[in-house]
Each structure stands twice: as structure tokens, then as C-alpha cells.
Scaffold this motif. Sequence first.
Motif, PDB file in Angstrom:
ATOM      1  N   ASP A 287      15.380  -5.941  -3.132  1.00  0.00           N
ATOM      2  CA  ASP A 287      15.367  -7.619  -2.718  1.00  0.00           C
ATOM      3  C   ASP A 287      13.987  -7.881  -3.292  1.00  0.00           C
ATOM      4  OD1 ASP A 287      15.006  -9.917  -1.526  1.00  0.00           O
ATOM      5  OD2 ASP A 287      15.543  -9.202   0.613  1.00  0.00           O
ATOM      6  N   ALA A 288      14.099  -9.020  -4.332  1.00  0.00           N
ATOM      7  CA  ALA A 288      13.314  -9.357  -5.125  1.00  0.00           C
ATOM      8  C   ALA A 288      12.415 -10.338  -4.177  1.00  0.00           C
ATOM      9  CB  ALA A 288      13.885 -10.298  -6.333  1.00  0.00           C
ATOM     10  N   ARG A 289      12.594 -10.785  -3.075  1.00  0.00           N
ATOM     11  CA  ARG A 289      11.738 -11.412  -2.194  1.00  0.00           C
ATOM     12  C   ARG A 289      10.365 -10.736  -1.468  1.00  0.00           C
ATOM     13  NH1 ARG A 289      15.463 -15.477   1.392  1.00  0.00           N
ATOM     14  NH2 ARG A 289      13.294 -16.178   1.790  1.00  0.00           N
ATOM     15  N   TYR A 290      10.887  -9.306  -1.466  1.00  0.00           N
ATOM     16  CA  TYR A 290       9.758  -8.588  -1.007  1.00  0.00           C
ATOM     17  C   TYR A 290       8.415  -8.693  -1.892  1.00  0.00           C
ATOM     18  CZ  TYR A 290      12.819  -6.174   2.534  1.00  0.00           C
ATOM     19  OH  TYR A 290      13.764  -5.770   3.525  1.00  0.00           O
ATOM     20  N   VAL A 291       7.266  -8.742  -1.117  1.00  0.00           N
ATOM     21  CA  VAL A 291       6.042  -8.704  -1.704  1.00  0.00           C
ATOM     22  C   VAL A 291       5.224  -7.854  -1.032  1.00  0.00           C
ATOM     23  CG1 VAL A 291       6.056 -11.051  -2.714  1.00  0.00           C
ATOM     24  CG2 VAL A 291       5.207 -10.791  -0.296  1.00  0.00           C
ATOM     25  N   GLY A 292       4.246  -7.354  -1.642  1.00  0.00           N
ATOM     26  CA  GLY A 292       3.316  -6.179  -0.828  1.00  0.00           C
ATOM     27  C   GLY A 292       1.934  -6.656  -0.986  1.00  0.00           C
ATOM     28  N   TRP A 293       1.569  -8.061  -0.883  1.00  0.00           N
ATOM     29  CA  TRP A 293       0.301  -8.717  -0.646  1.00  0.00           C
ATOM     30  C   TRP A 293      -0.033  -8.716   0.942  1.00  0.00           C
ATOM     31  CZ3 TRP A 293       2.659 -11.919  -4.677  1.00  0.00           C
ATOM     32  CH2 TRP A 293       2.405 -11.578  -5.981  1.00  0.00           C
ATOM     33  N   ASP A 294      -1.183  -8.583   1.344  1.00  0.00           N
ATOM     34  CA  ASP A 294      -1.522  -8.938   2.587  1.00  0.00           C
ATOM     35  C   ASP A 294      -1.440 -10.308   3.034  1.00  0.00           C
ATOM     36  OD1 ASP A 294      -2.487  -6.340   3.551  1.00  0.00           O
ATOM     37  OD2 ASP A 294      -4.389  -6.369   2.359  1.00  0.00           O
ATOM     38  N   GLY A 295      -1.126 -10.485   4.371  1.00  0.00           N
ATOM     39  CA  GLY A 295      -1.012 -11.841   4.721  1.00  0.00           C
ATOM     40  C   GLY A 295       0.062 -12.234   5.550  1.00  0.00           C
ATOM     41  N   GLY A 296       1.226 -11.371   5.578  1.00  0.00           N
ATOM     42  CA  GLY A 296       2.386 -11.703   6.126  1.00  0.00           C
ATOM     43  C   GLY A 296       2.313 -10.517   7.560  1.00  0.00           C
ATOM     44  N   LEU A 297       2.583 -11.166   8.550  1.00  0.00           N
ATOM     45  CA  LEU A 297       2.599 -10.437   9.877  1.00  0.00           C
ATOM     46  C   LEU A 297       3.530 -10.617  10.610  1.00  0.00           C
ATOM     47  CD1 LEU A 297      -1.290 -10.965  11.020  1.00  0.00           C
ATOM     48  CD2 LEU A 297      -0.303  -9.308   9.588  1.00  0.00           C
TER      49      LEU A 297
ATOM     50  N   ARG B  86       0.656  -1.336   0.164  1.00  0.00           N
ATOM     51  CA  ARG B  86      -0.180   0.019  -0.150  1.00  0.00           C
ATOM     52  C   ARG B  86       0.865   1.275  -0.051  1.00  0.00           C
ATOM     53  NH1 ARG B  86      -3.327  -3.547   2.464  1.00  0.00           N
ATOM     54  NH2 ARG B  86      -2.250  -3.593   4.582  1.00  0.00           N
ATOM     55  N   ASN B  87       2.018   1.189   0.648  1.00  0.00           N
ATOM     56  CA  ASN B  87       2.835   2.505   0.719  1.00  0.00           C
ATOM     57  C   ASN B  87       3.551   2.737  -0.413  1.00  0.00           C
ATOM     58  OD1 ASN B  87       2.365   2.921   3.554  1.00  0.00           O
ATOM     59  ND2 ASN B  87       4.046   1.651   4.156  1.00  0.00           N
ATOM     60  N   ALA B  88       3.995   1.607  -1.155  1.00  0.00           N
ATOM     61  CA  ALA B  88       4.345   1.723  -2.588  1.00  0.00           C
ATOM     62  C   ALA B  88       3.484   2.177  -3.476  1.00  0.00           C
ATOM     63  CB  ALA B  88       4.847   0.214  -2.937  1.00  0.00           C
ATOM     64  N   GLN B  89       2.378   1.681  -3.636  1.00  0.00           N
ATOM     65  CA  GLN B  89       1.012   2.238  -4.410  1.00  0.00           C
ATOM     66  C   GLN B  89       1.083   4.128  -3.957  1.00  0.00           C
ATOM     67  OE1 GLN B  89      -2.173  -0.159  -3.428  1.00  0.00           O
ATOM     68  NE2 GLN B  89      -1.867  -1.070  -5.661  1.00  0.00           N
ATOM     69  N   GLU B  90       1.104   4.279  -3.001  1.00  0.00           N
ATOM     70  CA  GLU B  90       0.754   5.840  -2.434  1.00  0.00           C
ATOM     71  C   GLU B  90       1.985   6.545  -3.084  1.00  0.00           C
ATOM     72  OE1 GLU B  90       0.318   6.406   1.706  1.00  0.00           O
ATOM     73  OE2 GLU B  90      -1.586   4.912   1.627  1.00  0.00           O
ATOM     74  N   ASP B  91       3.013   5.995  -2.789  1.00  0.00           N
ATOM     75  CA  ASP B  91       4.225   6.904  -3.351  1.00  0.00           C
ATOM     76  C   ASP B  91       4.606   6.513  -4.788  1.00  0.00           C
ATOM     77  OD1 ASP B  91       5.901   4.873  -3.207  1.00  0.00           O
ATOM     78  OD2 ASP B  91       6.798   5.858  -1.287  1.00  0.00           O
ATOM     79  N   GLY B  92       3.913   5.672  -5.578  1.00  0.00           N
ATOM     80  CA  GLY B  92       4.277   5.407  -6.794  1.00  0.00           C
ATOM     81  C   GLY B  92       5.714   4.462  -7.010  1.00  0.00           C
ATOM     82  N   SER B  93       6.238   3.963  -5.796  1.00  0.00           N
ATOM     83  CA  SER B  93       7.440   3.145  -5.958  1.00  0.00           C
ATOM     84  C   SER B  93       6.946   1.833  -6.383  1.00  0.00           C
ATOM     85  CB  SER B  93       8.216   3.446  -4.872  1.00  0.00           C
ATOM     86  OG  SER B  93       7.652   3.020  -3.511  1.00  0.00           O
ATOM     87  N   ASP B  94       7.950   0.998  -6.289  1.00  0.00           N
ATOM     88  CA  ASP B  94       8.037  -0.574  -6.387  1.00  0.00           C
ATOM     89  C   ASP B  94       8.389  -1.058  -5.391  1.00  0.00           C
ATOM     90  OD1 ASP B  94       8.408  -3.135  -7.313  1.00  0.00           O
ATOM     91  OD2 ASP B  94       8.906  -2.855  -9.144  1.00  0.00           O
ATOM     92  N   VAL B  95       7.691  -2.041  -4.836  1.00  0.00           N
ATOM     93  CA  VAL B  95       8.316  -2.950  -3.433  1.00  0.00           C
ATOM     94  C   VAL B  95       9.382  -3.333  -3.560  1.00  0.00           C
ATOM     95  CG1 VAL B  95       5.765  -3.304  -2.645  1.00  0.00           C
ATOM     96  CG2 VAL B  95       7.153  -4.994  -4.047  1.00  0.00           C
TER      97      VAL B  95
END
Length: 139
Positions: A91-101, A77-86
Motif C-alpha cells: 500500500d503506497a499510502r503507508y508512511v513511516g514518519w512520526d505524527g500518526g496515532l 522504525r520497524n522497517a529500518q530495523e529489519d531492512g524492509s520498506d514500509v
Amino acid sequence: MIIRRDLGEAEACLAIDACVAELKRRGKAGVVAVGDSHGELLALWRTDGCSLPPIVIAQNKAYTAARVRGKSGDLGRNAQEDGSDVHYHGDARYVGWDGGLPVIHDGECLGAVAVSGLTGVEDVEIAELGVAAIINSLV
């Protein structure tokens, strides 16, 4: 000297058991991943009937949550707000989908629990049960 506390096998089992029980209660198929404080995989469970993509996605959600010390979905969500890429973190392992806590105890991130294979809302709800099982064992 830096002393770091990490989740271990016992805590991973508690989270897996809580999440898998809820998946079965809901009649859903999914993947549960538990990572240490660096986000490296401690345990993974794929229920019968779950497709293959959630395996890697759950691992990456746990990795992301532990590494950023926050919810994997917040990164997206933060990446979407500022137009950046996660992946701007490098690090290609980073994802921005819900479900990791992250599992935060006494202000320290001990690891993370992630669920994948359902909707983002359901992934979070079930991962929360895994985190709660761990936290309740520490008090």
C-alpha cells in the motif's frame, strides 16, 4: 456480523480543535488529519502559512496509524530495523514518519489523528492532544 465503531464528525472536530489550538499556541503552522477506523479521511485542517506537502503526509500518517493500529513512526522504525520498506505491505499510502496515532478505546481502533509540518516529536505531541480530546469525550 461484524460491528465496527468509527470516529465521526463530532470526534474529528474535537481533535482538530485541540490540535489547531496547540499549533497556534506554539506559533507553528501545520496540518491536522483525522481518519476513521479504516484510515479514510474524516477531516483535515491546514493552518495559514503551512506548505503544501504536509497535506498529503498528514492524511497518509492517519491512514497508516489506523490501518496498522499503531503509531505511524513505529512502522518506519520497524522497517529500518529489519531492512524492509514500509511499502512492503503493498500500500503506497503507508508512511513511516512520526505524527500518526491510532485512537484506541476499549481495545478497538476507532480511527487516527495525525499532524504534519513540524518536527516528528512536535507532530506526535500535538497529535496526542487530539487523541486525548477524543478519548476524554468517550468516558
